[in-house]
Design an enzyme around this catalytic site. Structure first.
Site, PDB file in Angstrom:
ATOM      1  N   SER A  90      51.722   4.295 -10.705  1.00 13.57           N
ATOM      2  CA  SER A  90      51.297   3.859  -9.081  1.00 13.57           C
ATOM      3  C   SER A  90      51.547   2.449  -9.301  1.00 13.57           C
ATOM      4  O   SER A  90      51.030   1.904  -9.094  1.00 13.57           O
ATOM      5  CB  SER A  90      50.212   5.029  -8.741  1.00 13.57           C
ATOM      6  OG  SER A  90      50.444   5.945  -8.791  1.00 13.57           O
ATOM      7  N   GLU A 141      48.461  -1.732  -6.610  1.00 19.92           N
ATOM      8  CA  GLU A 141      47.482  -1.119  -6.966  1.00 19.92           C
ATOM      9  C   GLU A 141      47.375  -1.470  -8.382  1.00 19.92           C
ATOM     10  O   GLU A 141      46.812  -1.884  -8.909  1.00 19.92           O
ATOM     11  CB  GLU A 141      47.446   0.562  -7.218  1.00 19.92           C
ATOM     12  CG  GLU A 141      46.421   1.273  -8.150  1.00 19.92           C
ATOM     13  CD  GLU A 141      46.854   2.388  -7.972  1.00 19.92           C
ATOM     14  OE1 GLU A 141      47.369   2.979  -6.751  1.00 19.92           O
ATOM     15  OE2 GLU A 141      46.343   2.980  -9.031  1.00 19.92           O
ATOM     16  N   ARG A 201      40.028   3.311  -4.626  1.00 26.94           N
ATOM     17  CA  ARG A 201      40.829   1.982  -5.952  1.00 26.94           C
ATOM     18  C   ARG A 201      40.203   1.222  -5.736  1.00 26.94           C
ATOM     19  O   ARG A 201      40.897  -0.005  -5.454  1.00 26.94           O
ATOM     20  CB  ARG A 201      42.317   2.100  -5.269  1.00 26.94           C
ATOM     21  CG  ARG A 201      43.383   3.553  -5.885  1.00 26.94           C
ATOM     22  CD  ARG A 201      43.164   4.059  -6.848  1.00 26.94           C
ATOM     23  NE  ARG A 201      43.612   5.031  -7.478  1.00 26.94           N
ATOM     24  CZ  ARG A 201      43.958   6.266  -7.750  1.00 26.94           C
ATOM     25  NH1 ARG A 201      42.545   6.587  -6.745  1.00 26.94           N
ATOM     26  NH2 ARG A 201      43.979   7.406  -7.252  1.00 26.94           N
TER      27      ARG A 201
HETATM   28  C1  LIG Z   1      51.575   6.206 -16.651  1.00 23.06           C
HETATM   29  C2  LIG Z   1      50.185   6.123 -15.885  1.00 23.06           C
HETATM   30  C3  LIG Z   1      49.923   7.062 -14.953  1.00 23.06           C
HETATM   31  C4  LIG Z   1      49.176   6.453 -14.404  1.00 23.06           C
HETATM   32  N1  LIG Z   1      47.713   7.562 -13.103  1.00 23.06           N
HETATM   33  C5  LIG Z   1      47.040   7.076 -12.649  1.00 23.06           C
HETATM   34  C6  LIG Z   1      45.883   7.770 -11.968  1.00 23.06           C
HETATM   35  O1  LIG Z   1      46.740   8.797 -11.826  1.00 23.06           O
HETATM   36  N2  LIG Z   1      44.511   7.175 -11.093  1.00 23.06           N
HETATM   37  C7  LIG Z   1      44.354   5.763 -11.630  1.00 23.06           C
HETATM   38  O2  LIG Z   1      43.542   5.676 -10.246  1.00 23.06           O
HETATM   39  N3  LIG Z   1      45.088   5.217 -12.428  1.00 23.06           N
HETATM   40  C8  LIG Z   1      46.587   5.776 -12.686  1.00 23.06           C
HETATM   41  N4  LIG Z   1      46.516   4.789 -13.859  1.00 23.06           N
HETATM   42  C9  LIG Z   1      46.000   3.396 -13.689  1.00 23.06           C
HETATM   43  C10 LIG Z   1      45.457   3.191 -15.279  1.00 23.06           C
HETATM   44  O3  LIG Z   1      45.617   3.945 -16.199  1.00 23.06           O
HETATM   45  C11 LIG Z   1      44.125   3.234 -14.771  1.00 23.06           C
HETATM   46  O4  LIG Z   1      43.475   1.756 -13.903  1.00 23.06           O
HETATM   47  C12 LIG Z   1      43.170   2.440 -16.188  1.00 23.06           C
HETATM   48  O5  LIG Z   1      42.011   2.908 -15.568  1.00 23.06           O
HETATM   49  C13 LIG Z   1      43.155   1.832 -16.388  1.00 23.06           C
HETATM   50  O6  LIG Z   1      42.757   1.196 -17.820  1.00 23.06           O
HETATM   51  P1  LIG Z   1      43.036  -0.226 -18.645  1.00 23.06           P
HETATM   52  O7  LIG Z   1      42.234   0.341 -19.984  1.00 23.06           O
HETATM   53  O8  LIG Z   1      44.377   0.228 -19.378  1.00 23.06           O
HETATM   54  O9  LIG Z   1      43.047  -1.247 -17.751  1.00 23.06           O
HETATM   55  P2  LIG Z   1      43.372  -2.098 -17.968  1.00 23.06           P
HETATM   56  O10 LIG Z   1      44.723  -2.456 -17.494  1.00 23.06           O
HETATM   57  O11 LIG Z   1      43.656  -3.367 -19.245  1.00 23.06           O
HETATM   58  O12 LIG Z   1      42.852  -3.650 -16.778  1.00 23.06           O
HETATM   59  C14 LIG Z   1      42.279  -3.643 -15.795  1.00 23.06           C
HETATM   60  C15 LIG Z   1      41.526  -4.255 -14.988  1.00 23.06           C
HETATM   61  O13 LIG Z   1      39.672  -3.562 -15.225  1.00 23.06           O
HETATM   62  C16 LIG Z   1      39.701  -5.253 -15.986  1.00 23.06           C
HETATM   63  N5  LIG Z   1      39.024  -4.443 -16.961  1.00 23.06           N
HETATM   64  C17 LIG Z   1      39.295  -3.503 -18.127  1.00 23.06           C
HETATM   65  N6  LIG Z   1      37.967  -3.468 -18.902  1.00 23.06           N
HETATM   66  C18 LIG Z   1      37.301  -3.822 -18.217  1.00 23.06           C
HETATM   67  C19 LIG Z   1      35.817  -3.918 -18.624  1.00 23.06           C
HETATM   68  N7  LIG Z   1      35.280  -3.170 -19.927  1.00 23.06           N
HETATM   69  N8  LIG Z   1      34.548  -5.403 -17.345  1.00 23.06           N
HETATM   70  C20 LIG Z   1      35.313  -5.093 -16.753  1.00 23.06           C
HETATM   71  N9  LIG Z   1      37.106  -5.447 -16.035  1.00 23.06           N
HETATM   72  C21 LIG Z   1      37.343  -5.285 -17.256  1.00 23.06           C
HETATM   73  C22 LIG Z   1      40.553  -5.806 -16.621  1.00 23.06           C
HETATM   74  O14 LIG Z   1      40.555  -7.614 -16.435  1.00 23.06           O
HETATM   75  C23 LIG Z   1      41.104  -5.722 -15.593  1.00 23.06           C
HETATM   76  O15 LIG Z   1      41.615  -6.170 -14.126  1.00 23.06           O
HETATM   77  C24 LIG Z   1      47.749   5.232 -14.580  1.00 23.06           C
HETATM   78  C25 LIG Z   1      48.727   4.710 -15.273  1.00 23.06           C
HETATM   79  C26 LIG Z   1      49.675   4.854 -16.141  1.00 23.06           C
HETATM   80  C27 LIG Z   1      50.193   3.930 -16.747  1.00 23.06           C
END
Ligand SMILES: Cc1cc2nc3c(=O)[nH]c(=O)nc-3n(C[C@H](O)[C@H](O)[C@H](O)COP(=O)(O)OP(=O)(O)OC[C@H]3O[C@@H](n4cnc5c(N)ncnc54)[C@H](O)[C@@H]3O)c2cc1C
Length: 333
Positions: free
Chosen positions: A225, A321, A157
């Protein structure tokens, strides 16, 4: 060109849906848009790992670049996709086309661009295993670059993108997926699959299990998480295991031992525990949820309470996380 949206409400731009507003919102629709972004713009994908605890004083830049390229080589597939592509849709599309390897990572919400940031992982697989390089805009030196896997400093992570949050904008990711495929079935309910399943069967199982286990943010706002699984020294784990012989644990190559944060919280009978509008999910202790009327302060109080209870019971410090945002940027509990 960037487009400034007329309304700045952030509630529906993050899956925990806390009431919050942004200074302004810009969308990234072409790679060159990043060159003219405000210097203090904060990158946002689908907000599924992000909580806006209060109004945000900086501009938000929404990553919306699209496009997927698939190339076939004799030993592997190479996939280059834009950062705004939806991760789960990419996994489904590749798996259905016979490009197998990502199936354990199905149904993880969010964009491809955010996936390397916290090195998404599930059921014994992490995206870092497949990343060949990450195409970025370096905001510090104002140049486009291709970072190789080894440059990204991937850990559990964690990555260079998480460590240096204001420097890198991920524009696209190139994945290298070997054609020689072996299912990874050693985690959780995947062990119950019949022998020699196909990747489509593994993906279907992952989706089924996740739908049963995790609250869908569309109906119960959450960010997955909330805490990372803590790592402790072997000696410390030995002491803990005397008191808690059934404690789930995983020995790491580093010599440390990883504990299950959800188990630690669950043993303290905190499932369903509620503070204001925020609560511990009734079935999944590691997931905090918005009961509908949560505000940032409720989440801070609840997460702080859980941290304190776990610390007092086990002497283990839980780290978040999720990314918590205060008025001017990232904050910690
Ligand atoms: C129901 C649920 C289940 C999940 N299960 C998992 C799991 O099993 N495993 C896991 O690892 N995660 C899990 N997650 C967490 C999440 O899905 C991941 O972290 C995912 O990658 C976030 O994507 P996002 O586009 O929504 O990111 P955001 O929340 O929009 O951004 C996350 C971070 O990344 C940065 N960021 C976003 N895009 C970019 C870019 N293009 N360039 C640079 N920085 C950027 C943002 O500034 C922020 O710091 C879960 C979340 C939920 C709601």
């Amino acid at each position: 060109m960037n487009r400034i949206l007329q309304h700045y409400d952030l509630t529906h731009l993050h899956t925990f849906r806390l009431p919050s507003k942004a200074h302004s919102i810009v969308t990234i629709q072409t790679p060159e848009d990043v060159e003219s972004l405000p210097a203090d713009a904060y990158l946002l994908g689908e907000g599924s790992n992000t909580l806006f605890l209060m109004d945000f004083a900086r501009p938000i830049a929404l990553m919306r670049l699209k496009g997927i390229q698939l190339k076939e080589f004799s030993e592997y597939w190479e996939v280059t996709a834009a950062a705004g592509e939806h991760w789960h849709e990419l996994v489904v599309s590749l798996t259905e086309q016979g490009v197998w390897g990502l199936e354990n990572l199905a149904l993880i919400p969010g964009t491809l661009g955010a996936a390397p940031v916290q090195n998404i992982g599930a059921y014994g697989v992490e995206i870092a295993q497949f990343i060949k390089h990450v195409h970025v805009w370096d905001r510090e030196h104002k140049v486009y670059q291709e970072l190789l896997n080894a440059d990204c400093q991937f850990e559990y992570r964690d990555s260079i993108f998480k460590q240096q949050p204001n420097r890198w904008i991920i524009l696209a990711v190139t994945l290298c997926i070997p054609k020689r495929w072996q299912p990874v079935l050693s985690y959780g309910e995947l062990t119950t699959l019949p022998a020699s399943p196909s990747a489509l069967e593994v993906m279907a199982k992952v989706i089924e299990v996740r739908r049963n286990k995790l609250p869908d943010p569309q109906y119960i706002p959450n960010a997955g998480s909330f805490f990372k699984n803590p790592e402790v020294s072997y000696e410390f784990w030995e002491q803990l295991s005397v008191k808690y012989p059934t404690m789930p644990h995983y020995k790491l190559q580093s010599g440390k031992v990883k504990l299950a944060a959800g188990w630690l919280i669950d043993q303290l009978q905190l499932k369903g525990y509620r503070l204001g509008g925020a609560a511990v999910h009734h079935r999944q202790a590691l997931v905090l949820v918005n009961m509908g009327d949560a505000v940032g302060e409720d989440v801070i109080q609840l997460a702080g309470y859980i941290q304190q209870q776990v610390w007092e019971a086990y002497g283990v410090k839980l780290e978040t996380e999720v990314r918590l945002l205060g008025q001017n940027g990232l904050v910690t509990l």
